[in-house]
Motif scaffolding. Sequence first.
Motif, short mmCIF file in Angstrom:
data_model
loop_
_atom_site.label_atom_id
_atom_site.label_comp_id
_atom_site.label_asym_id
_atom_site.label_seq_id
_atom_site.Cartn_x
_atom_site.Cartn_y
_atom_site.Cartn_z
N SER A 185 31.21 -7.13 -5.58
CA SER A 185 31.14 -8.32 -4.34
C SER A 185 30.18 -7.78 -3.22
N ALA A 186 29.14 -8.39 -2.40
CA ALA A 186 29.65 -8.58 -1.45
C ALA A 186 29.74 -9.31 -0.23
N GLU A 187 29.54 -8.93 0.60
CA GLU A 187 29.34 -10.51 2.09
C GLU A 187 28.38 -10.38 2.51
N VAL A 188 28.16 -11.79 2.21
CA VAL A 188 27.09 -12.22 3.14
C VAL A 188 27.49 -13.12 3.80
N SER A 189 25.99 -13.56 4.73
CA SER A 189 26.00 -13.81 5.56
C SER A 189 25.25 -15.46 5.39
N GLY A 190 25.66 -16.84 5.39
CA GLY A 190 24.41 -17.95 4.97
C GLY A 190 24.69 -19.03 5.73
N ALA A 191 24.14 -20.06 5.28
CA ALA A 191 24.52 -21.17 6.11
C ALA A 191 24.51 -22.74 4.83
N PHE A 192 25.01 -23.43 5.16
CA PHE A 192 24.89 -24.93 3.91
C PHE A 192 24.27 -25.49 5.10
N VAL A 193 23.00 -26.33 4.62
CA VAL A 193 22.13 -27.20 5.45
C VAL A 193 21.29 -27.75 4.33
N SER A 194 21.05 -29.10 6.02
CA SER A 194 20.31 -30.13 5.18
C SER A 194 18.97 -30.12 3.84
N GLU A 215 18.73 -33.07 -4.00
CA GLU A 215 19.04 -31.49 -4.17
C GLU A 215 20.49 -31.35 -3.16
N ASP A 216 20.55 -32.59 -2.03
CA ASP A 216 21.74 -32.37 -1.23
C ASP A 216 21.34 -34.12 -0.41
N ALA A 217 21.93 -34.70 -1.76
CA ALA A 217 22.19 -36.21 -1.78
C ALA A 217 23.21 -36.74 -2.12
N VAL A 218 23.83 -35.55 -3.47
CA VAL A 218 25.28 -36.26 -4.18
C VAL A 218 25.95 -35.03 -3.59
N PRO A 219 27.32 -35.87 -3.72
CA PRO A 219 28.14 -33.96 -2.97
C PRO A 219 28.30 -33.16 -4.20
N ASN A 220 28.43 -31.95 -4.87
CA ASN A 220 29.21 -31.60 -5.25
C ASN A 220 27.86 -30.92 -6.86
N ARG A 221 26.49 -31.78 -6.79
CA ARG A 221 25.93 -31.74 -7.80
C ARG A 221 25.10 -30.65 -8.08
N ASN A 222 24.60 -30.13 -6.94
CA ASN A 222 23.56 -29.17 -7.04
C ASN A 222 23.74 -27.66 -6.13
N ILE A 275 21.36 -16.64 2.58
CA ILE A 275 21.44 -16.87 2.07
C ILE A 275 21.94 -18.45 2.16
N TRP A 276 21.14 -19.67 2.39
CA TRP A 276 21.62 -20.85 1.82
C TRP A 276 21.27 -21.83 1.06
N ILE A 277 22.24 -23.18 1.05
CA ILE A 277 22.83 -23.46 -0.21
C ILE A 277 22.70 -25.18 0.74
N PRO A 278 22.68 -26.06 -0.22
CA PRO A 278 22.78 -27.13 0.15
C PRO A 278 24.14 -28.27 0.87
N ALA A 279 24.37 -29.11 1.76
CA ALA A 279 25.26 -28.85 2.71
C ALA A 279 26.05 -29.95 2.03
N MET A 280 25.79 -30.58 1.04
CA MET A 280 26.25 -31.40 0.05
C MET A 280 27.32 -30.09 -1.25
N MET A 281 26.75 -29.06 -1.04
CA MET A 281 27.92 -27.99 -1.42
C MET A 281 29.18 -27.88 -1.20
N LEU A 282 29.64 -27.92 0.59
CA LEU A 282 30.76 -27.06 1.30
C LEU A 282 32.25 -27.87 0.07
N GLY A 283 32.19 -28.35 0.16
CA GLY A 283 33.69 -28.91 -0.53
C GLY A 283 33.89 -27.74 -1.94
N LYS A 284 32.68 -28.38 -2.87
CA LYS A 284 32.88 -27.07 -4.20
C LYS A 284 32.82 -25.32 -3.55
N ALA A 285 32.21 -25.27 -2.60
CA ALA A 285 32.20 -23.89 -2.70
C ALA A 285 33.73 -23.65 -1.28
N GLY A 286 34.29 -24.32 -1.48
CA GLY A 286 35.59 -23.95 -0.41
C GLY A 286 35.52 -24.61 0.54
#
Length: 894
Positions: A185-194, A215-222, A275-286
């Motif tokens: 495992s490695a700690e990486v810096s990223g962002a949740f974005v639209s 991919e950024d329209a429904v929470p926790n889907r994509n 790394i960049w992840i859709p903002a709708m994944m914030l809740g699922k990512a904790g």
Amino acid sequence: MRRLRAIVLRLLAAMRRGRPEAEFSAELDAHLALHIEDGIRSGLAPGEARRRALLRLGGEEQVRQAWRERRGLPWFGNLCRDFRFGGRMLAKNPGFALVAVLTLALGIGANTAIFSLIDALFLKPLPVPHAGQLVRIYARGPHGHYGAGFSMPEFENLRDHARSFSAVSAEYPRPQLDMVTRDGSAEVSGAFVSGNYFQLLQVQPRLGRAFSPEEDAVPNRNAVAVIGDALWKVHFSSDPGILGRQIQVNGISFTVIGVAPAGFHGDLMGLPEEIWIPAMMLGKAGYGCADDSYNCSLLDAIVARLATGVSPAQAQAEAASRMVWSATDWPERPSRRQLVLFPASGESPDEEGESVAQMHLLMAVTGSLLLIACANLAGLLLARGVMRRRELAVRMAIGARRSRVIGQLLTESLLLASVGGALGVGISFLMKDLLSRFYATDSEGFQHLYDLSFDGRVLAYSVAITLAMGALFGLVPALRASRQDLNAELKQGGPAAEALGGRLGQVLVIGQVALTMVLVVSAGLLVRSGIALDKGTNFDPSRMVVLRLRPELLKYTPQQVGSLVQETVRRVGSAPGVRSVAFMQGGEGFVWNWQNGRGAQVSLPGENSALPHAGLEVRKQDIGANFFHTLGTPLLQGREFSAQDRQDAPRVAIVNQALALHLWPDGLAVGRNAIVNGQTYQVVGVAADLQPPNVLHAAEPHLYLSYWQSGATSEGDVRMAVRVAGDPAAALPAIRRIVQSIDPAVPIGEDMAMSEQVDLEYMPVLLARSVMSYCGLLALSLSAIGLYSILAFLVRTRTREIGIRMALGARREHVLGLVAAKGAKLGAAGVLVGSAAALLATRLEGNLLYGVTARDPLVLLGGAILLFCVAVAASLLPARRAASIDPIEALRTE
């Protein structure tokens, strides 16, 4: 256009003079011969005919000079000749030239390096197309900070209705992301974005694609991700088949759909994202309170691109009109907040204020070093001008204008400055690499990346200070050297000794010593401040390891969090080489930092604590047993928390000394009750203040609650401090393996030695200390060189006088004392003036001084003694040279 063409032709002619001048000489000779022939035909003798022909032409040499001036650029030719002559004069005195060039190079190099840092922090635009159109929108809170944040509904309101922006994107930057690879495992810096983030920045991935709106329209889907170029190269060996591969981030499988282009690290200047992840994944990512309510403040800022023709002021006015926080418009979240807009380049406004103050201090320090260098060189040039008085007098006696002599001397100064500036730019590359190390990592372990490359702004700044220095240190000596009595100088050599010992030279030396005194004292204060921080205030950071566990990112329940904490403390505490283990609620900040913690309202029983904001607002931390013992923090009264202070036990608290004195001035706090956020706690201990003493910041009240009684397990964020017997860096891998043996998926971050974390947290102090120490040592050397040079020239020009004194009976000891006393007096005067200036100047360092006051007598006295000793040492060599003069040889000297 015609004028420009004439200037170009003149410049070309001035650069190539051989053949055109020969052709003109032949034509002039032919023209003169025709006039002579006409005179001879009229009956004149050949000699008379030639004389009248020359008179008719106006003089042969005069005609040649007039032709040269009309054809070329006289000032350019004079400048070239001055540079060639200046180069020969400096080559005749290589010692002087070397000292001058090195002095300039070190001063200019230091200033250029600091300006390169300023350029990287504040001036360079983001490396994206049309970066000037990008802005960042903040919510300013009631206390003036800019991190009040936005909820997703507030962001959507701006995105859907604000017409001043062509695009608006949400961003939750730099969370702790735990990525699992084949290497662990490695700690990486990223962002949740639209979904429109990359389109807004006009950045196209080098491989694959960016996010789609769906991919950024429904929470926790994509569960998709775009990874950075550096992450792709380091962890995936630049594998072109990365697209479609699954990677584990915070226990969730994400599909890689794209790789960002090389050199793109996100829109946060200096804070690279991998790394960049859709903002709708914030809740699922904790993360956060991703519940789509107005009270859920997720976004510290919103990035947007201005529409064509819209100014930032117009955009802020429209956005503020649509975002009115009031009980009417925002019934769920009325708040005293204000929407503000800033350019996207640069740091956040909260951090920028501190950085600007620090850069002002560093520029003031390096600017003082430049002034010392200028004074040093001005003194050297004054002395050198005295040695050239006869040469200049001869030149002026045979027709050289005073302006021409001044121009020649200034050209020599600019030549010195140019060589020193070029060398200084090279030195700045080394210095800025050293400076960048202070910004390479923050106290949470995140990497920083600033572009310190040489650009047009840095080049213009370097050229400007080079020219300014050349004029500053060269003008006064040039004026002094060109103003003299030609008769007296040509007859007897002029009063050289008087000129060297004049008031101006003494003022320059005293000014150097005074400025050096300020820098030396300031450096001494910062050194003592750094030592105090390294030692820690009422805690011992040596042989300590810190790390952070984030089980909430894996959706741990409170019961699982509690079990993980207990098992981790048990196993780590029983490991070889571990002396003690402490832990606390991770979201409340570092275990040792007095500035961290969360707000709590504290009052005494009997006070009207039911009123909003009643009582005293303090910082509180939820800690476990053995906390103060592990940190090495003294308990002034009572006891620590123990295993019996659990959820079903009576609520207990520990206060720091500042809070105890505020609530109970009589000094007895143990056994008293306090109301904390509406609940009654009994005080069982008083701990010493962890806050280092500072003139500007008095000790602030701090409160500690039992981790098991405060419900901290519901958040699942834990910081640990482990005291070890050996090297903390060597102990870290073993501690990580113990935690991973309990649960391999638990994210571990911010793991480092506590002493390293302390240094990173107080980076401004350490950076200022390093720059100030460098400038102080250099200024000390320059002052010694300046004083030595002035006295050496003084001895050289007074050789005959000293010889007469010794021939008449003066002892060598008397001559030695005469010269040494001169230097000691100048040094003492500079120390006195500098001490007064230091008492005023060091007040500007108040926020950087810990464990020492701005008027620390030890530092002031030590700086004065050091500087006076250096002045005396610099005077001894010229004094010994004066005492060793042979009277017979001196009397023969003209």
